[in-house]
Design an enzyme around this catalytic site. Structure first.
Site, short mmCIF file in Angstrom:
data_model
loop_
_atom_site.label_atom_id
_atom_site.label_comp_id
_atom_site.label_asym_id
_atom_site.label_seq_id
_atom_site.Cartn_x
_atom_site.Cartn_y
_atom_site.Cartn_z
N ASP A 83 -9.63 35.55 52.70
CA ASP A 83 -10.35 36.52 53.53
C ASP A 83 -11.70 36.81 52.88
O ASP A 83 -11.95 36.46 51.73
CB ASP A 83 -9.54 37.81 53.69
N ASN A 106 0.74 48.94 52.59
CA ASN A 106 1.25 49.09 53.97
C ASN A 106 1.84 47.79 54.49
O ASN A 106 2.06 47.63 55.69
CB ASN A 106 0.12 49.59 54.91
N HIS A 112 0.51 44.72 54.41
CA HIS A 112 -0.39 43.68 54.94
C HIS A 112 -0.52 42.52 53.96
O HIS A 112 -0.34 42.68 52.75
CB HIS A 112 -1.76 44.28 55.29
N GLU A 122 -3.57 43.56 59.04
CA GLU A 122 -3.09 44.94 58.97
C GLU A 122 -1.91 45.15 59.91
O GLU A 122 -1.66 44.31 60.80
CB GLU A 122 -4.24 45.89 59.34
#
Ligand code: GLP
Length: 272
Positions: A67, A136, A138, A143
Site C-alpha cells: 500500500d 481493528n 485490517h 479497513e
C-alpha cells in the site's frame, strides 16, 4: 490456517526471516510482497543483516509493497516505499528497479491501481506475502467493511487507523500509543485488495504486542466477516500466522497450536 506462537518479538522476526530466506534460497527470483508498519521492522533488519553477512542473496528477488499513502512527495520519508527501501531493500542490495510500489502522486489513481495489479500479474504473482494487522483487523489498508473480493484501489483511512499511524507523522515517545492525527496524517491511500492478497501463494501474517491480541483471535478463530478484513485469510490455502505470546493471548486454541507446532506437522509446499 497454521498458527505459530513465538516467545517474543525477536523470535517472530527470526522465524519470518527464516521463511523468507528458505524461499529465496529455493527460488532466487522469488516475488515478495512486503508490509510496512512497526511489526515487520525487526524482520527486515534481520534480513538486511543476513544479506550483509552473505547468508542470503536477494540478487534476483523482486518486491511489491502492499500500500502507499496518496499525496506525499516522492522523497517523503513517510512513504511506505521509502520506508521499505531504508529498512530492507537498499541494505539488502535489492535495486529500486526491482522494488515496485503504487505511485503516491498518480495523475489517474484508478489507472494506477489497474496498472499495479497488472505489474503483479506480469511478475507471475506474489510467492510470499508478508502482512501485519491493524488493531481493528485490517490488512494492508483494507479497513472494516472492505469487500472480501476487493482489488487494488484507493481507500480512505478510518480515524482509528489514522490515530495508529499519527505517531509516524507526529513523533511520540511510544509509537504504539495512538495520538490525535493532525492535517499532516494522510487520509487516502492506494492499497492492494483482499482479493489481490488472497492470490499470493503463501501468506505470513505477523502480530506482536497485547494491543493486537483481539484482532488476532478474531481473524483466526472468529467468523469470516468484512468487519474483520483479515478473517478472509481463513479462505487462503497457505496462511501462517506468527505471533508473540502477547498477541496470541486471546487465542482459545493456543494449546492446540503449540502441539501442532512442536510436532512440526509439515505444511504443503505452495511452490511445488
Ligand atoms: C498499517 C499498514 C498495514 C500494517 C498495519 C499495522 O495499516 N498499512 O500494512 O499491518 O498498519 O501496523 P503496525 O505493524 O505498525 O501495528
Amino acid at each position: 490456517m497454521e498458527v505459530i506462537i513465538a516467545e517474543d518479538r525477536d523470535a517472530v522476526a527470526q522465524l519470518v526471516a527464516d521463511a523468507v530466506c528458505s524461499l529465496v534460497d529455493r527460488r532466487p527470483a522469488a516475488v515478495l510482497g512486503l508490509a510496512t508498519g512497526s511489526t515487520p521492522r525487526p524482520t527486515y533488519a534481520e534480513l538486511a543483516d543476513r544479506a550483509r553477512l552473505g547468508l542470503v542473496s536477494f540478487e534476483r528477488t523482486r518486491v511489491f509493497t502492499l500500500d502507499e499513502y496518496l499525496g506525499l512527495a516522492p522523497d517523503d520519508e513517510h512513504l511506505y516505499l521509502n520506508e521499505i527501501r531504508a529498512r530492507f531493500t537498499d541494505p539488502a542490495g535489492i535495486p529500486v528497479e526491482r522494488v515496485h510500489a503504487p505511485d503516491s502522486r498518480p495523475d489517474d489513481p484508478d489507472a494506477e491501481c489497474r496498472a499495479y495489479e497488472q505489474q503483479i500479474r506480469d511478475a507471475g504473482g506474489i510467492d510470499l506475502q508478508l502482512l501485519g494487522i491493524g488493531r481493528n483487523g485490517h490488512v494492508a489498508y483494507n479497513e472494516p467493511t472492505s469487500s472480501l473480493a476487493s482489488r487494488t484501489r484507493v481507500t480512505t483511512l478510518t480515524e482509528s487507523s489514522r490515530r495508529d499511524i499519527a505517531g509516524h507523522f507526529t513523533p511520540t515517545p511510544d509509537h504504539d500509543s495512538p495520538v490525535e492525527p493532525d492535517a499532516n496524517v494522510p487520509r487516502d491511500v492506494i492499497t492492494q485488495g483482499l482479493g489481490t492478497i488472497l492470490e499470493a501463494r503463501h501468506v505470513i501474517l505477523m502480530a506482536t504486542g497485547p494491543h493486537k491480541a483481539d484482532a488476532v483471535a478474531a481473524m483466526v478463530e472468529g467468523p469470516v466477516s468484512a468487519m474483520i478484513p483479515a478473517s478472509v485469510l481463513q479462505f487462503h490455502p497457505q496462511t501462517t500466522v506468527v505471533v508473540d505470546e502477547a498477541a496470541g493471548a486471546a487465542l482459545q486454541l493456543a494449546d492446540h497450536y503449540r502441539y501442532v507446532q512442536q510436532h512440526d506437522v509439515e505444511q504443503p509446499d505452495p511452490f511445488t
